[in-house]
Design a protein around this motif. Structure first.
Motif, PDB file in Angstrom:
ATOM      1  N   VAL A   1       0.845  -1.197   0.000  1.00 30.33           N
ATOM      2  CA  VAL A   1       0.000   0.000   0.000  1.00 30.33           C
ATOM      3  C   VAL A   1       0.881   1.249   0.000  1.00 30.33           C
ATOM      4  O   VAL A   1       0.556   2.252  -0.647  1.00 30.33           O
ATOM      5  N   GLY A   2       2.014   1.177   0.710  1.00 28.23           N
ATOM      6  CA  GLY A   2       2.944   2.308   0.694  1.00 28.23           C
ATOM      7  C   GLY A   2       3.442   2.612  -0.709  1.00 28.23           C
ATOM      8  O   GLY A   2       3.552   3.777  -1.115  1.00 28.23           O
ATOM      9  N   PHE A   3       3.748   1.576  -1.463  1.00 32.34           N
ATOM     10  CA  PHE A   3       4.200   1.723  -2.845  1.00 32.34           C
ATOM     11  C   PHE A   3       3.091   2.345  -3.701  1.00 32.34           C
ATOM     12  O   PHE A   3       3.348   3.215  -4.533  1.00 32.34           O
ATOM     13  N   TYR A   4       1.864   1.907  -3.472  1.00 33.23           N
ATOM     14  CA  TYR A   4       0.711   2.449  -4.192  1.00 33.23           C
ATOM     15  C   TYR A   4       0.565   3.947  -3.930  1.00 33.23           C
ATOM     16  O   TYR A   4       0.410   4.744  -4.874  1.00 33.23           O
ATOM     17  N   TYR A   5       0.631   4.347  -2.670  1.00 33.99           N
ATOM     18  CA  TYR A   5       0.492   5.773  -2.349  1.00 33.99           C
ATOM     19  C   TYR A   5       1.650   6.579  -2.939  1.00 33.99           C
ATOM     20  O   TYR A   5       1.465   7.705  -3.425  1.00 33.99           O
TER      21      TYR A   5
ATOM     22  N   GLY B   1      11.326  -0.089  -7.098  1.00 37.99           N
ATOM     23  CA  GLY B   1      10.426  -1.217  -6.935  1.00 37.99           C
ATOM     24  C   GLY B   1       9.615  -1.158  -5.654  1.00 37.99           C
ATOM     25  O   GLY B   1       9.666  -0.184  -4.891  1.00 37.99           O
ATOM     26  N   THR B   2       8.885  -2.232  -5.395  1.00 34.07           N
ATOM     27  CA  THR B   2       7.917  -2.248  -4.290  1.00 34.07           C
ATOM     28  C   THR B   2       8.461  -2.862  -3.017  1.00 34.07           C
ATOM     29  O   THR B   2       7.714  -3.027  -2.048  1.00 34.07           O
ATOM     30  N   SER B   3       9.752  -3.207  -2.973  1.00 35.81           N
ATOM     31  CA  SER B   3      10.297  -3.791  -1.744  1.00 35.81           C
ATOM     32  C   SER B   3      10.155  -2.802  -0.594  1.00 35.81           C
ATOM     33  O   SER B   3      10.130  -1.586  -0.785  1.00 35.81           O
ATOM     34  N   TYR B   4      10.100  -3.352   0.618  1.00 42.60           N
ATOM     35  CA  TYR B   4       9.951  -2.491   1.791  1.00 42.60           C
ATOM     36  C   TYR B   4      11.077  -1.465   1.865  1.00 42.60           C
ATOM     37  O   TYR B   4      10.854  -0.286   2.164  1.00 42.60           O
ATOM     38  N   ASP B   5      12.299  -1.921   1.581  1.00 44.42           N
ATOM     39  CA  ASP B   5      13.448  -1.020   1.678  1.00 44.42           C
ATOM     40  C   ASP B   5      13.382   0.090   0.643  1.00 44.42           C
ATOM     41  O   ASP B   5      13.678   1.250   0.944  1.00 44.42           O
ATOM     42  N   ASP B   6      12.986  -0.261  -0.568  1.00 44.99           N
ATOM     43  CA  ASP B   6      12.961   0.793  -1.593  1.00 44.99           C
ATOM     44  C   ASP B   6      11.813   1.765  -1.371  1.00 44.99           C
ATOM     45  O   ASP B   6      11.950   2.964  -1.643  1.00 44.99           O
TER      46      ASP B   6
END
Length: 466
Positions: free
Chosen positions: A168-172, A442-447
């Motif tokens: 969801v963070g990546f989406y926002y 990308g969508t990884s937590y770190d990125d």
């Protein structure tokens, strides 16, 4: 019909009919430019005095009178008469009432052509800064939401079908990037609004010894415009604002569409706070996402305003044409629509929550880990196109057997000629899909954490400027 006396009637033997004056006027909507018009007039008369075109005494009288007129307009003590056509003539008329003969010097070395260009430029400069402030607020909300819900995993879509898992963070943060570019476009527009139109006069400058650099400094511009003919004719800056607003509203419209779909019973990805929904007059159970729907619908206004102005401009002859009066209502409406929409969109997002349990259930559908299995095979020296076909056959097998990847065992993999020997496909969880998708952007937590930090730095810089 009753005839009406015109303000510029010296050359005319006949005055306008009232219905003609009504069609011709702009005072009913351009009156909101009064502060900017008075600001420009004050700078103008100070320059005239500096250049000894008018006396210091007349300058002081005009400045005193302009301040009085400004307060009278603020207090609704000025009648906006359609005979006076526009706010510029209203101000000059009211000034002459206050200071008498001195007021007749105000329009020296100036035309309504360059005056209007200046008024709109000053107004638009403030409007752009205000729109940027609203967008900064929305960007702040997106950062906060991305951080708050960064741990939640959702399906990413192509063609409205499950594609790959994302957070969801990546989406926002994806929506942050689109709105960031909107801010950058508005900032670019400010550069083009940093040129002073005043002194261009009707279209060719003036024989009087004006100093355009003096008014430029007084009003905080960096330089005067280069060519008077272009200055009077150009509506590029207004068109650019309308484009920026239309594109920003288009971004918000797409975002709103996702909110509407995610809020539906079929998806139920999100919960919208009741204060941003309405009910039905007949169906007691309904909870409608009206604010998101209005944001989606109002994009049409912004797009329409852009088309209006471009259509007005497309066949006009240098320099000024009355057609250009049509720029204002389109501009004012787009500013109002954009700023209101951005503000309420931010408030709505603050009150939206992604439903994690529902997301997890949806992630079990659509073989969303398929790309990761193909890339796993690539790491074992299998050409991607072959890997793609192998996983495609695996998906087909699962569909026929009503299985998920997690149900497939070692024997079935052998039967399917899976080219790498593994016990099962259990390593291909959505959690691992997220962790392993660590390419830049990308969508990884770190990125996503990196993206959020960069976003915070961007917004912090904006806040220091606006």
């Amino acid at each position: 019909m009753k005839s009406m006396k015109n303000l510029w009637g010296g050359r005319f033997s006949k005055s306008m009919e009232d219905y003609t004056a009504d069609y011709n006027e702009s005072i009913s909507f351009d009156n909101i430019l009064y502060k900017h018009s008075i600001t420009g007039s004050k700078a103008h008369v100070k320059m005239l005095a500096k250049q000894q075109i008018i006396s210091n005494e007349i300058c002081e009288e005009i400045l005193r009178g302009l301040s009085i007129v400004e307060k009278k307009i603020e207090n609704n003590e000025v009648e906006f008469n359609i005979l006076d056509e526009d706010i510029m003539m209203i101000i000059e008329k009211e000034l002459t009432k206050e200071v008498g003969e001195a007021g007749k010097y105000l329009h020296t070395a100036r035309s309504r052509n360059d005056q209007n260009a200046l008024d709109e430029t000053l107004f638009l400069r403030d409007a752009v800064k205000n729109s940027i402030k609203h967008l900064i607020d929305l960007l702040d909300v997106l950062i906060n939401k991305a951080e708050e819900e960064s741990h939640k995993i959702m399906p990413g879509f192509t063609h409205l079908q499950h594609a790959q898992p994302i957070t969801v963070g990546f989406y926002y943060m994806a929506h942050f990037q689109g709105l960031r570019r909107n801010v950058e476009r508005f900032r670019e527009l400010l550069k083009r609004l940093d040129k002073n139109p005043l002194g261009s006069c009707a279209l060719a400058g003036t024989t009087l010894p004006i100093d355009r650099f003096a008014t430029t400094e007084l009003m905080g511009f960096s330089e005067p415009t280069e060519n008077a003919l272009d200055t009077v004719a150009s509506r590029d800056n207004i068109a650019e604002y309308l484009f920026n607003a239309a594109l920003c509203m288009t971004h918000l419209s797409g975002f709103a569409e996702e909110i509407i779909v995610f809020n539906s019973q079929e998806f139920n990805f999100i919960t919208i706070d009741d204060s941003f929904c309405t009910g039905s007059s007949i169906m007691p159970q309904k909870k409608n996402p009206d604010i998101a729907e209005l944001a989606r619908g109002k994009s049409g206004r912004a797009i329409g305003n852009l088309i209006t102005l471009l259509t007005v401009l497309k066949g006009t002859f240098l320099t000024l044409n009355k057609d250009y009066q049509e720029d204002k209502e389109a501009l004012f409406d787009s500013i109002h629509t954009l700023d209101r929409t951005v503000f309420i969109f931010a408030r709505m997002l603050e009150n939206i929550t992604f439903n994690e349990d529902v997301l997890r259930a949806h992630l079990k559908k659509g073989f969303i880990e398929a790309t990761d299995i193909a890339e796993f095979l690539v790491k074992h020296n299998i050409p991607f196109r072959e890997a793609h076909e192998i996983v495609g056959k695996l998906v087909k097998y699962c569909e026929l057997k009503s299985k998920t990847f997690q149900d497939i065992n070692k024997e079935e993999l052998k039967e399917l000629d899976f080219p790498v020997e593994i016990e099962d496909l259990s390593q291909f969880t959505v959690e691992n899909c997220i962790k392993n998708r660590n390419s830049y952007g990308g969508t990884s937590y770190d990125d996503v954490k990196r993206q959020i930090n960069n976003a915070k730095n961007f917004v912090a810089e904006l806040k220091s400027l606006f």
